[in-house]
Design a protein around this motif. Structure first.
Motif, PDB file in Angstrom:
ATOM      1  N   PHE A  43     -74.085 -38.866  -8.649  1.00 23.73           N
ATOM      2  CA  PHE A  43     -74.594 -37.829  -7.713  1.00 23.73           C
ATOM      3  C   PHE A  43     -73.300 -36.857  -7.553  1.00 23.73           C
ATOM      4  O   PHE A  43     -72.080 -37.029  -7.624  1.00 23.73           O
ATOM      5  CB  PHE A  43     -74.802 -38.266  -6.329  1.00 23.73           C
ATOM      6  N   ARG A  44     -73.580 -35.547  -7.758  1.00 27.18           N
ATOM      7  CA  ARG A  44     -72.959 -34.490  -7.680  1.00 27.18           C
ATOM      8  C   ARG A  44     -73.595 -33.246  -6.551  1.00 27.18           C
ATOM      9  O   ARG A  44     -74.610 -32.809  -7.042  1.00 27.18           O
ATOM     10  CB  ARG A  44     -72.193 -33.661  -8.903  1.00 27.18           C
ATOM     11  N   ASN A  45     -72.804 -32.639  -5.567  1.00 26.78           N
ATOM     12  CA  ASN A  45     -73.428 -31.718  -5.002  1.00 26.78           C
ATOM     13  C   ASN A  45     -73.102 -30.236  -5.718  1.00 26.78           C
ATOM     14  O   ASN A  45     -72.558 -29.479  -5.195  1.00 26.78           O
ATOM     15  CB  ASN A  45     -72.916 -31.719  -3.572  1.00 26.78           C
ATOM     16  N   GLU A  46     -73.846 -30.202  -6.763  1.00 23.81           N
ATOM     17  CA  GLU A  46     -73.427 -28.972  -7.693  1.00 23.81           C
ATOM     18  C   GLU A  46     -73.887 -27.873  -6.649  1.00 23.81           C
ATOM     19  O   GLU A  46     -75.013 -27.667  -6.151  1.00 23.81           O
ATOM     20  CB  GLU A  46     -74.625 -28.832  -9.046  1.00 23.81           C
ATOM     21  N   ILE A  47     -73.105 -26.721  -6.929  1.00 27.75           N
ATOM     22  CA  ILE A  47     -73.191 -25.487  -6.174  1.00 27.75           C
ATOM     23  C   ILE A  47     -74.473 -24.800  -6.575  1.00 27.75           C
ATOM     24  O   ILE A  47     -75.140 -24.634  -5.577  1.00 27.75           O
ATOM     25  CB  ILE A  47     -72.258 -24.479  -6.509  1.00 27.75           C
TER      26      ILE A  47
ATOM     27  N   PHE B 216     -80.697 -29.875 -16.658  1.00 23.13           N
ATOM     28  CA  PHE B 216     -79.310 -30.001 -17.353  1.00 23.13           C
ATOM     29  C   PHE B 216     -78.359 -30.181 -16.209  1.00 23.13           C
ATOM     30  O   PHE B 216     -77.334 -30.846 -16.409  1.00 23.13           O
ATOM     31  CB  PHE B 216     -78.873 -28.786 -18.217  1.00 23.13           C
ATOM     32  N   ARG B 217     -78.393 -29.329 -15.140  1.00 23.93           N
ATOM     33  CA  ARG B 217     -77.413 -29.468 -14.078  1.00 23.93           C
ATOM     34  C   ARG B 217     -78.059 -29.944 -12.824  1.00 23.93           C
ATOM     35  O   ARG B 217     -78.680 -29.223 -12.268  1.00 23.93           O
ATOM     36  CB  ARG B 217     -76.781 -28.024 -13.945  1.00 23.93           C
ATOM     37  N   SER B 218     -78.132 -31.148 -12.675  1.00 22.00           N
ATOM     38  CA  SER B 218     -78.877 -31.677 -11.454  1.00 22.00           C
ATOM     39  C   SER B 218     -77.809 -32.227 -10.326  1.00 22.00           C
ATOM     40  O   SER B 218     -76.650 -32.412 -10.703  1.00 22.00           O
ATOM     41  CB  SER B 218     -79.763 -32.849 -11.992  1.00 22.00           C
ATOM     42  N   ARG B 219     -78.177 -32.452  -9.231  1.00 21.18           N
ATOM     43  CA  ARG B 219     -77.502 -33.002  -8.244  1.00 21.18           C
ATOM     44  C   ARG B 219     -77.579 -34.566  -8.325  1.00 21.18           C
ATOM     45  O   ARG B 219     -76.740 -35.309  -7.838  1.00 21.18           O
ATOM     46  CB  ARG B 219     -77.917 -32.553  -6.872  1.00 21.18           C
TER      47      ARG B 219
ATOM     48  N   SER C  66     -74.055 -26.348 -24.944  1.00 23.96           N
ATOM     49  CA  SER C  66     -73.869 -26.951 -23.588  1.00 23.96           C
ATOM     50  C   SER C  66     -73.646 -28.434 -23.900  1.00 23.96           C
ATOM     51  O   SER C  66     -74.061 -29.251 -24.689  1.00 23.96           O
ATOM     52  CB  SER C  66     -74.907 -26.911 -22.521  1.00 23.96           C
ATOM     53  N   GLU C  67     -72.580 -28.996 -22.921  1.00 25.04           N
ATOM     54  CA  GLU C  67     -72.314 -30.263 -23.052  1.00 25.04           C
ATOM     55  C   GLU C  67     -73.257 -31.425 -22.865  1.00 25.04           C
ATOM     56  O   GLU C  67     -73.780 -31.347 -21.878  1.00 25.04           O
ATOM     57  CB  GLU C  67     -71.031 -30.531 -22.132  1.00 25.04           C
ATOM     58  N   LEU C  68     -73.179 -32.461 -23.824  1.00 19.15           N
ATOM     59  CA  LEU C  68     -74.305 -33.748 -23.631  1.00 19.15           C
ATOM     60  C   LEU C  68     -73.162 -34.745 -23.329  1.00 19.15           C
ATOM     61  O   LEU C  68     -73.755 -35.663 -22.751  1.00 19.15           O
ATOM     62  CB  LEU C  68     -74.632 -34.051 -25.002  1.00 19.15           C
ATOM     63  N   GLU C  69     -71.938 -34.794 -23.771  1.00 20.09           N
ATOM     64  CA  GLU C  69     -71.115 -36.032 -23.705  1.00 20.09           C
ATOM     65  C   GLU C  69     -69.948 -35.544 -23.794  1.00 20.09           C
ATOM     66  O   GLU C  69     -69.425 -34.666 -24.641  1.00 20.09           O
ATOM     67  CB  GLU C  69     -71.610 -36.983 -24.811  1.00 20.09           C
TER      68      GLU C  69
ATOM     69  N   PRO D 222     -66.280 -42.611 -23.642  1.00 22.68           N
ATOM     70  CA  PRO D 222     -67.314 -41.866 -23.874  1.00 22.68           C
ATOM     71  C   PRO D 222     -68.298 -41.809 -22.797  1.00 22.68           C
ATOM     72  O   PRO D 222     -68.714 -42.897 -22.387  1.00 22.68           O
ATOM     73  CB  PRO D 222     -67.995 -42.508 -25.567  1.00 22.68           C
ATOM     74  N   SER D 223     -68.241 -40.494 -22.211  1.00 19.86           N
ATOM     75  CA  SER D 223     -69.066 -40.303 -20.896  1.00 19.86           C
ATOM     76  C   SER D 223     -70.177 -39.398 -21.200  1.00 19.86           C
ATOM     77  O   SER D 223     -69.998 -38.302 -21.439  1.00 19.86           O
ATOM     78  CB  SER D 223     -68.155 -40.120 -19.967  1.00 19.86           C
ATOM     79  N   GLY D 224     -71.629 -39.992 -21.230  1.00 22.97           N
ATOM     80  CA  GLY D 224     -72.615 -39.100 -21.422  1.00 22.97           C
ATOM     81  C   GLY D 224     -73.602 -38.929 -20.359  1.00 22.97           C
ATOM     82  O   GLY D 224     -73.767 -39.843 -19.460  1.00 22.97           O
ATOM     83  N   GLY D 225     -74.491 -37.820 -20.525  1.00 22.97           N
ATOM     84  CA  GLY D 225     -75.567 -37.793 -19.427  1.00 22.97           C
ATOM     85  C   GLY D 225     -76.973 -38.234 -20.060  1.00 22.97           C
ATOM     86  O   GLY D 225     -77.309 -37.507 -21.007  1.00 22.97           O
ATOM     87  N   VAL D 226     -77.712 -39.164 -19.344  1.00 18.82           N
ATOM     88  CA  VAL D 226     -78.993 -39.601 -19.777  1.00 18.82           C
ATOM     89  C   VAL D 226     -79.869 -38.357 -19.779  1.00 18.82           C
ATOM     90  O   VAL D 226     -80.555 -38.326 -20.578  1.00 18.82           O
ATOM     91  CB  VAL D 226     -79.293 -40.858 -19.004  1.00 18.82           C
TER      92      VAL D 226
HETATM   93  P1  ATP Z   1     -69.949 -29.958 -16.705  1.00 19.65           P
HETATM   94  O1  ATP Z   1     -68.762 -29.185 -17.158  1.00 19.65           O
HETATM   95  O2  ATP Z   1     -71.122 -29.498 -17.207  1.00 19.65           O
HETATM   96  O3  ATP Z   1     -70.048 -30.029 -15.155  1.00 19.65           O
HETATM   97  P2  ATP Z   1     -68.490 -32.540 -16.558  1.00 19.65           P
HETATM   98  O4  ATP Z   1     -67.679 -31.878 -17.799  1.00 19.65           O
HETATM   99  O5  ATP Z   1     -68.342 -32.047 -15.250  1.00 19.65           O
HETATM  100  O6  ATP Z   1     -69.784 -31.308 -16.878  1.00 19.65           O
HETATM  101  P3  ATP Z   1     -68.236 -35.128 -16.813  1.00 19.65           P
HETATM  102  O7  ATP Z   1     -67.601 -35.231 -15.446  1.00 19.65           O
HETATM  103  O8  ATP Z   1     -67.427 -35.158 -18.112  1.00 19.65           O
HETATM  104  O9  ATP Z   1     -69.018 -33.755 -16.903  1.00 19.65           O
HETATM  105  O10 ATP Z   1     -69.617 -36.029 -16.702  1.00 19.65           O
HETATM  106  C1  ATP Z   1     -69.911 -36.698 -17.988  1.00 19.65           C
HETATM  107  C2  ATP Z   1     -71.262 -36.509 -18.501  1.00 19.65           C
HETATM  108  O11 ATP Z   1     -71.992 -36.504 -17.287  1.00 19.65           O
HETATM  109  C3  ATP Z   1     -71.490 -34.870 -18.812  1.00 19.65           C
HETATM  110  O12 ATP Z   1     -71.232 -34.996 -20.141  1.00 19.65           O
HETATM  111  C4  ATP Z   1     -72.853 -34.744 -18.601  1.00 19.65           C
HETATM  112  O13 ATP Z   1     -73.751 -35.328 -19.754  1.00 19.65           O
HETATM  113  C5  ATP Z   1     -73.239 -35.740 -17.458  1.00 19.65           C
HETATM  114  N1  ATP Z   1     -73.132 -34.845 -16.306  1.00 19.65           N
HETATM  115  C6  ATP Z   1     -72.263 -34.187 -15.455  1.00 19.65           C
HETATM  116  N2  ATP Z   1     -72.750 -33.416 -14.552  1.00 19.65           N
HETATM  117  C7  ATP Z   1     -74.036 -33.458 -14.611  1.00 19.65           C
HETATM  118  C8  ATP Z   1     -75.162 -32.744 -13.930  1.00 19.65           C
HETATM  119  N3  ATP Z   1     -74.711 -32.121 -12.807  1.00 19.65           N
HETATM  120  N4  ATP Z   1     -76.403 -32.906 -14.278  1.00 19.65           N
HETATM  121  C9  ATP Z   1     -76.804 -33.750 -15.120  1.00 19.65           C
HETATM  122  N5  ATP Z   1     -75.672 -34.485 -16.172  1.00 19.65           N
HETATM  123  C10 ATP Z   1     -74.402 -34.135 -15.755  1.00 19.65           C
END
Ligand code: ATP
Length: 539
Positions: free
Chosen positions: A282-286, A293-296, A366-369, A408-412
């Motif tokens: 969980f992240r309280n994305e601004i 792609f960018r969820s909370r 954009s970043e997947l992992e 290796p840290s990926g987002g499902v």
């Molecule tokens: P970003 O720069 O896009 O905010 P991050 O570099 O902070 O991402 P990490 O902390 O490295 O991301 O998290 C590992 C993975 O978790 C990311 O590569 C991504 O796939 C996933 N992830 C991170 N934040 C989110 C989000 N808000 N929504 C969906 N997936 C996320």
């Protein structure tokens, strides 16, 4: 002309219409940054997680020079002792710079490093014009009146036309604000040829004046950036005070570090060792953006790979390449995937090296992992905070050390979106022009069984075939509507094969198999449906 934004809109519409993804709590107007997966999306997401678990944990690739290594899994709680997040640095430093728009009626918040200024700079191959442009840049600060006069004379707009947009990179910003997306009035102010540029807010070229708000366009309305902590908070127990404060985990990694010793002590494992976890973060994305792609609330799949410090560079390269290849093998075209090594100044303070696997979404690369060599930063931080010994005794090396970690840290959810984007295909020659070309391992439904008509004894033959197939493969039965419509529905769901029982089945016992990819049809004996799928899907 179909733009990238149109493609994204079509993908979002198909996902909604066919039950891949819904907005969370839509009946109450939704909630920003939260999403639900429908029946097809749920199967797709499960298949992606299962492919990851199978390929990384149960049956990982062989290491460099044929080295075997162990992989095990954990499934940790979402809420942990808050000291974990103090030790990891999240309480003090997991923040993004935020700017706010002061304009009445807007008041929107933005992540400072995700706001870009996109401009159209008049340059070309006319040396006189170029010279005038350079002179204007120099004059802008010292003598703005003279700069404006010179610009008028040379028919150059000054300052250049520029707008603000929220995006993940300079590249995505330029996709969002292209020349074609400008209004006619804006286009009239640009004298071609021009250079299309994008700068992050913090690197606004001097002389461009106050930046506009990306939402309402008011110039000079943005505040200075201030830090905003991204961790979502809650309280444990009946009292809501400082002592009961807790956090929803912003990453799954820390559960692995906190359990490192438990796993070593209980599982007869040796280093090099990978501990894997899939779970919610969980992240309280601004500003949640770009669909899912960018969820909370989202899911991560993470591996913490523990090794001897001297071997960390080797394992870093290994995991970086394994993770990149995994996406290619599951169908992401390699030319849309990029493996990008971070430059020195981009590296987090704890990381020795880091690479991102990026995918070219319709909204830009954009970043997947991320794959990082996190050194012994996390284990040492937990040793210090908890007072527990998390070092490892290596009985082959006869040495005690704090392991280095490759992560290796990926987002499902980002993977789901990338696989959906990649699968989305338009073929105007088909009954339903939109289809999903998923890799068969990922297809939510692997096969469908159709009686050509719901009479004449055909359902009686089709139903037992369906019952047999669904014991082994996710399968659907459908006897309604025209056969063309039923194929089209399966194409949209990404189902690789459909079996149709028709009049000929009654005569010779054969059924047609229709292949989603090219709509070709062959006949096979009705007793061979399961075997056929088994061969074709090689699951
Ligand atoms: P970003 O720069 O896009 O905010 P991050 O570099 O902070 O991402 P990490 O902390 O490295 O991301 O998290 C590992 C993975 O978790 C990311 O590569 C991504 O796939 C996933 N992830 C991170 N934040 C989110 C989000 N808000 N929504 C969906 N997936 C996320």
């Amino acid at each position: 002309m179909t733009t990238q934004a149109d493609t994204m809109e079509k993908i979002v519409a198909l996902c909604r219409r066919r039950g891949f993804i819904f907005g969370s709590s839509e009946i109450y107007g939704g909630i920003g940054g939260f999403w639900d997966y429908g029946p097809l999306g749920t199967e797709l997401k499960r298949n992606i997680k299962e492919a990851w678990w199978n390929d990384m944990v149960r049956n990982p690739p062989v290491g460099p020079n044929g080295t075997e290594f162990q992989m095990v899994g954990v499934d940790c709680s979402i809420i942990m002792n808050p000291k974990v997040w103090e030790a990891s640095g999240h309480v003090g430093g997991f923040s993004d710079p935020m700017v706010a728009c002061r304009a009445e009626g807007c008041k929107r918040l933005f992540r400072d490093d995700k706001v870009f200024l996109v401009g159209f700079i008049p340059v070309g191959d006319d040396p006189q014009r170029e010279e005038a442009f350079e002179e204007i840049q120099q004059l802008r600060e010292q003598d703005p009146t003279k700069a404006r006069a010179l610009a008028r004379q040379a028919e150059l707009n000054d300052p250049p036309v520029y707008l603000a947009v929220e995006a993940d990179s300079e590249e995505s910003a330029k996709i969002e604000i292209s020349y074609d997306s400008l209004s006619n009035t804006q286009k009239r102010r640009i004298t071609p040829p021009f250079q299309h540029v994008a700068y992050p807010l913090s690197r606004k070229p001097s002389g461009w004046g106050p930046p506009p708000c990306p939402a309402c366009g008011t110039r000079g309305s943005l505040t200075e950036p201030r830090q905003f902590n991204l961790m979502l908070q809650t309280h444990i127990g009946a009292l809501q005070d400082v002592a009961s404060l807790a956090y929803l985990r912003p990453e799954t990694a820390q559960g692995i570090f906190a359990n490192f010793k438990n796993v070593i002590d209980t599982s007869r494992v040796k280093l090099p060792l990978g501990i894997a976890q899939i779970g919610k973060a969980f992240r309280n994305e601004i500003n949640p953006r770009n669909y899912t792609f960018r969820s909370r609330e989202f899911e991560q799949y993470e591996i913490e790979f523990f090794c001897h410090p001297s071997e960390a560079p080797m394992w870093y390269e290994f995991w970086r390449d394994v993770r990149h290849k995994w996406y290619v093998d599951l169908g992401l075209q390699s030319e849309k995937l990029r493996l990008r090594e971070h430059e020195g100044d981009e590296l987090a303070h704890y990381a020795k090296s880091c690479a991102d696997v990026e995918y070219d979404f319709p909204f830009g690369l954009s970043e997947l992992e991320g794959i990082a060599n996190r050194t012994d930063f996390d284990l040492k931080a937990h040793i210090e905070k908890s007072g527990k010994d998390l070092s490892y005794f290596d009985d082959q090396r006869k040495e005690r050390y704090v392991p280095y970690v490759i992560e290796p840290s990926g987002g499902v959810d980002r993977s789901v979106l990338a696989f959906i984007t990649e699968a989305y295909t338009v073929d105007e020659n088909r009954a339903s022009p939109e289809l999903m070309m998923f890799h068969p391992r990922l297809s939510p439904i692997k096969a469908a069984v159709f009686p050509l008509v719901a009479k004449d004894g055909l359902p009686e033959i089709a139903e037992p075939i369906y019952r047999e197939v669904k014991k082994r493969f996710p399968c659907q039965y459908d006897a309604k509507q025209s056969i063309g419509k039923r194929y089209a529905r399966m194409d949209e769901a990404g189902t690789p094969f459909c079996f149709t029982i028709d009049g000929q089945t009654k005569e010779d016992g054969t059924v047609t198999v229709r292949d989603r990819n090219d709509a070709s049809q062959i006949r096979i004996d009705k007793s061979r449906c399961v075997e056929y799928l088994h061969d074709k899907l090689s699951l």
